[in-house]
Write a protein that holds these residues in place. Structure first.
Motif, PDB file in Angstrom:
ATOM      1  N   TRP A 101       0.959  -1.169   0.000  1.00  0.00           N
ATOM      2  CA  TRP A 101      -0.044  -0.037   0.154  1.00  0.00           C
ATOM      3  C   TRP A 101       0.853   1.385   0.169  1.00  0.00           C
ATOM      4  O   TRP A 101       0.366   2.217   0.630  1.00  0.00           O
ATOM      5  CB  TRP A 101      -0.811  -0.162   1.227  1.00  0.00           C
ATOM      6  N   CYS A 102       2.015   1.133  -0.753  1.00  0.00           N
ATOM      7  CA  CYS A 102       2.926   2.331  -0.557  1.00  0.00           C
ATOM      8  C   CYS A 102       2.480   3.337  -1.635  1.00  0.00           C
ATOM      9  O   CYS A 102       2.459   2.977  -2.823  1.00  0.00           O
ATOM     10  CB  CYS A 102       4.364   1.632  -0.885  1.00  0.00           C
ATOM     11  N   VAL A 103       2.536   4.618  -1.251  1.00  0.00           N
ATOM     12  CA  VAL A 103       2.280   5.673  -2.032  1.00  0.00           C
ATOM     13  C   VAL A 103       3.231   5.774  -3.213  1.00  0.00           C
ATOM     14  O   VAL A 103       2.990   5.855  -4.413  1.00  0.00           O
ATOM     15  CB  VAL A 103       2.149   6.851  -1.147  1.00  0.00           C
ATOM     16  N   GLN A 104       4.458   5.711  -2.946  1.00  0.00           N
ATOM     17  CA  GLN A 104       5.600   5.717  -3.933  1.00  0.00           C
ATOM     18  C   GLN A 104       5.505   4.785  -4.991  1.00  0.00           C
ATOM     19  O   GLN A 104       5.630   5.038  -6.139  1.00  0.00           O
ATOM     20  CB  GLN A 104       6.870   5.867  -3.439  1.00  0.00           C
ATOM     21  N   TRP A 105       5.531   3.460  -4.729  1.00  0.00           N
ATOM     22  CA  TRP A 105       5.329   2.415  -5.431  1.00  0.00           C
ATOM     23  C   TRP A 105       4.015   1.973  -5.911  1.00  0.00           C
ATOM     24  O   TRP A 105       3.907   1.837  -7.332  1.00  0.00           O
ATOM     25  CB  TRP A 105       6.223   1.574  -4.780  1.00  0.00           C
ATOM     26  N   ASP A 106       3.202   1.575  -5.121  1.00  0.00           N
ATOM     27  CA  ASP A 106       1.962   1.124  -5.265  1.00  0.00           C
ATOM     28  C   ASP A 106       0.993   2.256  -6.154  1.00  0.00           C
ATOM     29  O   ASP A 106       0.097   1.933  -6.712  1.00  0.00           O
ATOM     30  CB  ASP A 106       1.067   0.422  -4.291  1.00  0.00           C
ATOM     31  N   GLY A 107       1.365   3.457  -5.618  1.00  0.00           N
ATOM     32  CA  GLY A 107       0.338   4.530  -6.263  1.00  0.00           C
ATOM     33  C   GLY A 107       0.911   5.339  -7.191  1.00  0.00           C
ATOM     34  O   GLY A 107       0.422   6.673  -7.616  1.00  0.00           O
ATOM     35  N   VAL A 108       1.902   4.775  -7.902  1.00  0.00           N
ATOM     36  CA  VAL A 108       2.573   5.731  -9.007  1.00  0.00           C
ATOM     37  C   VAL A 108       1.728   6.119 -10.108  1.00  0.00           C
ATOM     38  O   VAL A 108       1.591   7.417 -10.601  1.00  0.00           O
ATOM     39  CB  VAL A 108       4.052   5.147  -9.476  1.00  0.00           C
ATOM     40  N   ALA A 109       0.760   5.335 -10.260  1.00  0.00           N
ATOM     41  CA  ALA A 109      -0.157   5.488 -11.527  1.00  0.00           C
ATOM     42  C   ALA A 109      -1.307   6.531 -11.091  1.00  0.00           C
ATOM     43  O   ALA A 109      -1.721   7.131 -12.090  1.00  0.00           O
ATOM     44  CB  ALA A 109      -0.984   4.184 -11.944  1.00  0.00           C
ATOM     45  N   ASP A 110      -1.467   6.819  -9.809  1.00  0.00           N
ATOM     46  CA  ASP A 110      -2.389   7.721  -9.503  1.00  0.00           C
ATOM     47  C   ASP A 110      -1.937   9.128 -10.020  1.00  0.00           C
ATOM     48  O   ASP A 110      -2.540  10.104 -10.235  1.00  0.00           O
ATOM     49  CB  ASP A 110      -2.511   7.869  -7.986  1.00  0.00           C
ATOM     50  N   ARG A 111      -0.463   9.472 -10.115  1.00  0.00           N
ATOM     51  CA  ARG A 111       0.012  10.693 -10.713  1.00  0.00           C
ATOM     52  C   ARG A 111       0.575  10.666 -11.802  1.00  0.00           C
ATOM     53  O   ARG A 111       0.369  11.605 -12.587  1.00  0.00           O
ATOM     54  CB  ARG A 111       1.201  11.013  -9.528  1.00  0.00           C
ATOM     55  N   PHE A 112       1.198   9.425 -12.311  1.00  0.00           N
ATOM     56  CA  PHE A 112       1.746   9.521 -13.675  1.00  0.00           C
ATOM     57  C   PHE A 112       0.978   8.475 -14.602  1.00  0.00           C
ATOM     58  O   PHE A 112       1.342   8.756 -15.716  1.00  0.00           O
ATOM     59  CB  PHE A 112       3.208   8.817 -13.461  1.00  0.00           C
ATOM     60  N   GLY A 113      -0.196   8.057 -14.450  1.00  0.00           N
ATOM     61  CA  GLY A 113      -0.821   7.455 -15.260  1.00  0.00           C
ATOM     62  C   GLY A 113      -0.773   5.875 -15.656  1.00  0.00           C
ATOM     63  O   GLY A 113      -1.199   5.447 -16.459  1.00  0.00           O
TER      64      GLY A 113
END
Length: 386
Positions: free
Chosen positions: A19-31
């Motif tokens: 649930w890591c923002v930097q790794w698992d959430g990268v698509a939220d900012r960069f698509g």
């Protein structure tokens, strides 16, 4: 002869699926999923072993009921850190607690400003400040880092109520000198402007520079310091921060708001545990991780100087965030982001996030092998779009 390293920062720890923002959430900012990220400002290292030992011991107790931050173990640990790291005697009666520095910022802005009031920040600006200020309906006023004349003009405006100082500065990594801070404090007092000094990056000041806490220069003006061990010791997901508020009435009002209006009378016990262990026992780990990160930043400087000597890039004075000015190369921001994402499969924060097109912010708080991959990808991407 250098002292042998006690801690391992080279080993890659797989953060995916946590649930890591930097790794698992990268698509939220960069698509795009699956990019190698150099984005949000946390590190890819385990926190200090001394902190982990304390957390495990607290969990082994088994009872995780309501708790209080207003106890000597927590307050004296903060005082010990300020005394040993900054040579500063701290009045623990001025301490407060909050779930995060941004939460504290929001509360203080609500106390000291009204809708439409001016809040002054330095540019480029950490995006969390911008969201907090504009989200409350206050007017964000930017002044360039280092421009004292512009700062004075903004502070003397009748509706300027608060200066939010980032010390050291994010994203540039600038460490304010004592003379600069004293001049800023004098300007704020002269114009009746309160100062909120976010010092969460203070422990990551590199050799040759010295962090001066706002408590040493504040004088009689209205002020607060907001900070946390979570940035330096890499446990932001535990939440938790502390503040130092100069005026006793302001401190009382802050606590009233947090404990009643916000319903935050009980802090996260693991955050308290981590702070105490970090500030009492984590100094050696912090010194080593800072030295390791300095090596990462030196590597970036070497690679950029070899590929693009016209940049003249130098490591920041504080922190693990490489703030890179690419404007001398005439690179188009959008084309570069496409090359980084689509061609190189890396995610690096564009300067436009902080109001500074033409820059990048690359997180170097990670194993050296990752930094090597990231800077190599950046060099190739810039070369492809020039």
């Amino acid at each position: 002869m250098s002292t042998p390293a006690r801690y391992d920062f080279d080993t890659v720890i797989d953060r995916r699926g946590t649930w890591c923002v930097q790794w698992d959430g990268v698509a939220d900012r960069f698509g795009v999923d699956g990019l190698l990220p150099f984005t949000i400002s946390d590190m890819d290292f385990e926190t200090a072993p001394e902190v982990l030992v304390a957390l495990r011991a607290r969990l082994d107790h088994g009872v995780l009921g309501y708790t209080t931050w207003q106890q000597d173990d927590f307050r004296s640990a903060i005082a010990h850190w300020y005394a040993t790291r900054y040579g500063t005697e701290l009045d623990t009666g001025r301490l407060v607690y909050g779930p995060s520095v941004l939460s504290q910022l929001s509360q203080l802005l609500q106390m000291w400003t009204g809708e439409g009031d001016g809040v002054v920040v330095h540019t480029p600006t950490y995006d969390g400040f911008r969201k907090a200020v504009t989200g409350l309906g206050r007017e964000l006023r930017g002044v360039p880092v280092g421009d004292t004349e512009a700062l004075g003009r903004e502070l003397e405006r009748a509706d300027a109520k608060v200066l939010v100082l980032c010390s050291p500065h994010n994203p540039t990594g600038r460490v304010w000198t004592e003379a600069e801070l004293r001049e800023t404090a004098a300007l704020a007092r002269r114009h009746g402007v309160a100062v909120i000094s976010d010092e969460i990056h203070a422990d990551f000041v590199h050799d040759g520079y010295v962090h001066v806490p706002w408590t040493q220069v504040a004088g009689d003006g209205r002020w607060a310091v907001i900070s946390s061990a979570s940035k330096s010791f890499n446990f932001p997901a535990l939440t938790g921060s502390y503040g130092i508020i100069g005026d006793p009435a302001d401190r009382t009002e802050y606590l009233r708001r947090m404990e009643t209006a916000e319903g935050l009378a009980s802090p996260a016990v693991l955050s308290l545990t981590a702070h105490i262990a970090a500030y009492r026992e984590g100094g050696a780990w912090l010194d080593e991780v800072r030295e390791y990160v300095a090596g990462n930043l030196a590597l970036i400087a070497e690679r950029l100087d070899g590929a693009f000597p016209e940049l003249g890039w130098e490591p920041p004075q504080a922190g693990y965030l490489a703030w890179i000015d690419l404007r001398p190369l005439g690179v188009d921001d959008e084309a570069l982001q496409r090359a980084l994402i689509e061609r190189e499969k890396v995610a690096i924060m564009p300067g436009s996030v902080y109001g500074a097109p033409g820059f990048l912010r690359l997180n170097a708080g990670c194993p050296r092998s990752k930094v090597e991959a990231g800077v190599a990808a950046l060099v190739r991407a810039v070369g492809a779009v020039r």
